[in-house]
Design a protein around this motif. Structure first.
Motif, PDB file in Angstrom:
ATOM      1  N   ASP A  80      -2.306  76.367  14.334  1.00  0.00           N
ATOM      2  CA  ASP A  80      -1.337  75.578  15.100  1.00  0.00           C
ATOM      3  C   ASP A  80      -0.896  74.299  14.386  1.00  0.00           C
ATOM      4  O   ASP A  80       0.139  73.739  14.711  1.00  0.00           O
ATOM      5  CB  ASP A  80      -1.900  75.243  16.478  1.00  0.00           C
ATOM      6  CG  ASP A  80      -3.223  74.498  16.401  1.00  0.00           C
ATOM      7  OD1 ASP A  80      -3.802  74.422  15.303  1.00  0.00           O
ATOM      8  OD2 ASP A  80      -3.668  74.013  17.443  1.00  0.00           O
ATOM      9  N   THR A  81      -1.656  73.829  13.397  1.00  0.00           N
ATOM     10  CA  THR A  81      -1.282  72.610  12.687  1.00  0.00           C
ATOM     11  C   THR A  81      -0.507  72.876  11.404  1.00  0.00           C
ATOM     12  O   THR A  81      -0.092  71.929  10.743  1.00  0.00           O
ATOM     13  CB  THR A  81      -2.522  71.768  12.354  1.00  0.00           C
ATOM     14  OG1 THR A  81      -3.399  72.549  11.544  1.00  0.00           O
ATOM     15  CG2 THR A  81      -3.222  71.314  13.615  1.00  0.00           C
ATOM     16  N   GLY A  82      -0.331  74.127  11.015  1.00  0.00           N
ATOM     17  CA  GLY A  82       0.465  74.436   9.829  1.00  0.00           C
ATOM     18  C   GLY A  82      -0.116  75.557   8.998  1.00  0.00           C
ATOM     19  O   GLY A  82      -0.977  76.319   9.442  1.00  0.00           O
ATOM     20  N   ARG A  83       0.383  75.645   7.764  1.00  0.00           N
ATOM     21  CA  ARG A  83      -0.043  76.668   6.817  1.00  0.00           C
ATOM     22  C   ARG A  83      -0.931  76.020   5.762  1.00  0.00           C
ATOM     23  O   ARG A  83      -0.642  74.931   5.287  1.00  0.00           O
ATOM     24  CB  ARG A  83       1.169  77.316   6.148  1.00  0.00           C
ATOM     25  CG  ARG A  83       2.045  78.057   7.101  1.00  0.00           C
ATOM     26  CD  ARG A  83       3.327  78.508   6.439  1.00  0.00           C
ATOM     27  NE  ARG A  83       3.135  79.449   5.368  1.00  0.00           N
ATOM     28  CZ  ARG A  83       3.147  80.767   5.515  1.00  0.00           C
ATOM     29  NH1 ARG A  83       3.366  81.288   6.702  1.00  0.00           N
ATOM     30  NH2 ARG A  83       2.965  81.559   4.478  1.00  0.00           N
ATOM     31  N   TYR A  84      -2.005  76.718   5.381  1.00  0.00           N
ATOM     32  CA  TYR A  84      -2.966  76.199   4.416  1.00  0.00           C
ATOM     33  C   TYR A  84      -3.202  77.244   3.327  1.00  0.00           C
ATOM     34  O   TYR A  84      -3.428  78.410   3.622  1.00  0.00           O
ATOM     35  CB  TYR A  84      -4.303  75.887   5.096  1.00  0.00           C
ATOM     36  CG  TYR A  84      -4.236  74.767   6.100  1.00  0.00           C
ATOM     37  CD1 TYR A  84      -4.545  73.464   5.731  1.00  0.00           C
ATOM     38  CD2 TYR A  84      -3.861  74.993   7.414  1.00  0.00           C
ATOM     39  CE1 TYR A  84      -4.494  72.431   6.646  1.00  0.00           C
ATOM     40  CE2 TYR A  84      -3.797  73.967   8.337  1.00  0.00           C
ATOM     41  CZ  TYR A  84      -4.120  72.691   7.946  1.00  0.00           C
ATOM     42  OH  TYR A  84      -4.059  71.667   8.846  1.00  0.00           O
ATOM     43  N   ARG A  85      -3.145  76.800   2.074  1.00  0.00           N
ATOM     44  CA  ARG A  85      -3.450  77.663   0.935  1.00  0.00           C
ATOM     45  C   ARG A  85      -4.930  77.543   0.635  1.00  0.00           C
ATOM     46  O   ARG A  85      -5.464  76.439   0.485  1.00  0.00           O
ATOM     47  CB  ARG A  85      -2.635  77.235  -0.274  1.00  0.00           C
ATOM     48  CG  ARG A  85      -2.863  78.123  -1.494  1.00  0.00           C
ATOM     49  CD  ARG A  85      -2.099  77.626  -2.646  1.00  0.00           C
ATOM     50  NE  ARG A  85      -2.528  76.244  -2.892  1.00  0.00           N
ATOM     51  CZ  ARG A  85      -2.141  75.510  -3.891  1.00  0.00           C
ATOM     52  NH1 ARG A  85      -1.285  75.977  -4.735  1.00  0.00           N
ATOM     53  NH2 ARG A  85      -2.574  74.284  -4.057  1.00  0.00           N
ATOM     54  N   THR A  86      -5.637  78.662   0.531  1.00  0.00           N
ATOM     55  CA  THR A  86      -7.077  78.630   0.285  1.00  0.00           C
ATOM     56  C   THR A  86      -7.348  78.281  -1.166  1.00  0.00           C
ATOM     57  O   THR A  86      -6.747  78.836  -2.082  1.00  0.00           O
ATOM     58  CB  THR A  86      -7.738  79.977   0.635  1.00  0.00           C
ATOM     59  OG1 THR A  86      -7.096  81.016  -0.090  1.00  0.00           O
ATOM     60  CG2 THR A  86      -7.668  80.273   2.106  1.00  0.00           C
ATOM     61  N   LEU A  87      -8.240  77.350  -1.373  1.00  0.00           N
ATOM     62  CA  LEU A  87      -8.647  76.924  -2.711  1.00  0.00           C
ATOM     63  C   LEU A  87     -10.006  77.483  -3.094  1.00  0.00           C
ATOM     64  O   LEU A  87     -10.265  77.762  -4.250  1.00  0.00           O
ATOM     65  CB  LEU A  87      -8.700  75.391  -2.783  1.00  0.00           C
ATOM     66  CG  LEU A  87      -7.406  74.655  -2.497  1.00  0.00           C
ATOM     67  CD1 LEU A  87      -7.660  73.167  -2.430  1.00  0.00           C
ATOM     68  CD2 LEU A  87      -6.376  74.983  -3.539  1.00  0.00           C
ATOM     69  N   SER A  88     -10.874  77.633  -2.105  1.00  0.00           N
ATOM     70  CA  SER A  88     -12.226  78.100  -2.358  1.00  0.00           C
ATOM     71  C   SER A  88     -12.705  78.896  -1.150  1.00  0.00           C
ATOM     72  O   SER A  88     -12.500  78.492  -0.010  1.00  0.00           O
ATOM     73  CB  SER A  88     -13.148  76.896  -2.582  1.00  0.00           C
ATOM     74  OG  SER A  88     -14.493  77.266  -2.480  1.00  0.00           O
TER      75      SER A  88
END
Length: 111
Positions: A80-88
């Protein structure tokens, strides 16, 4: 991790090129799974200080391991707070029950 803390619904998404109705290739999202997760934003406590190698990470997600899905760093987490790219992506305590993912929030670019 109790279900009381896992109160954020997260879509695990894989982005791949998809052809539209006219035959043009566009970037499309495929939702692989929807899970309940614990989300923690970056703040100045000791545990975030220990994660200095991932200085671009802005959020931490913990969720139960999906039996038919292997989460990788090329996936995107959408909540709900946005899109996140996984780093680890890490198996918590090596037991195979929970996955911990450090992620960077994707900000839209202005054209």
């Amino acid at each position: 991790m109790s279900f009381g803390k896992m109160n954020t619904l997260v879509d695990i998404v894989k982005t791949a090129p998809v052809k539209d109705a006219e035959g043009f290739s566009v970037s499309g999202d495929t939702v692989l799974a929807t899970v309940r997760a614990y989300r923690e934003e970056k703040h100045g406590n000791e545990s975030w200080a220990n994660r200095v190698a991932f200085s671009t990470a802005s959020a931490l997600f913990r969720f139960r391991k999906h039996p038919a899905l292997s989460v990788a760093t090329d996936m995107i987490l959408v909540c709900d707070t946005g899109r996140y790219r996984t780093l680890s992506v890490e198996n918590v305590r090596g037991r195979g029950l929970y996955i911990e993912a450090l992620a960077e929030k994707l900000e839209p670019t202005v054209r």
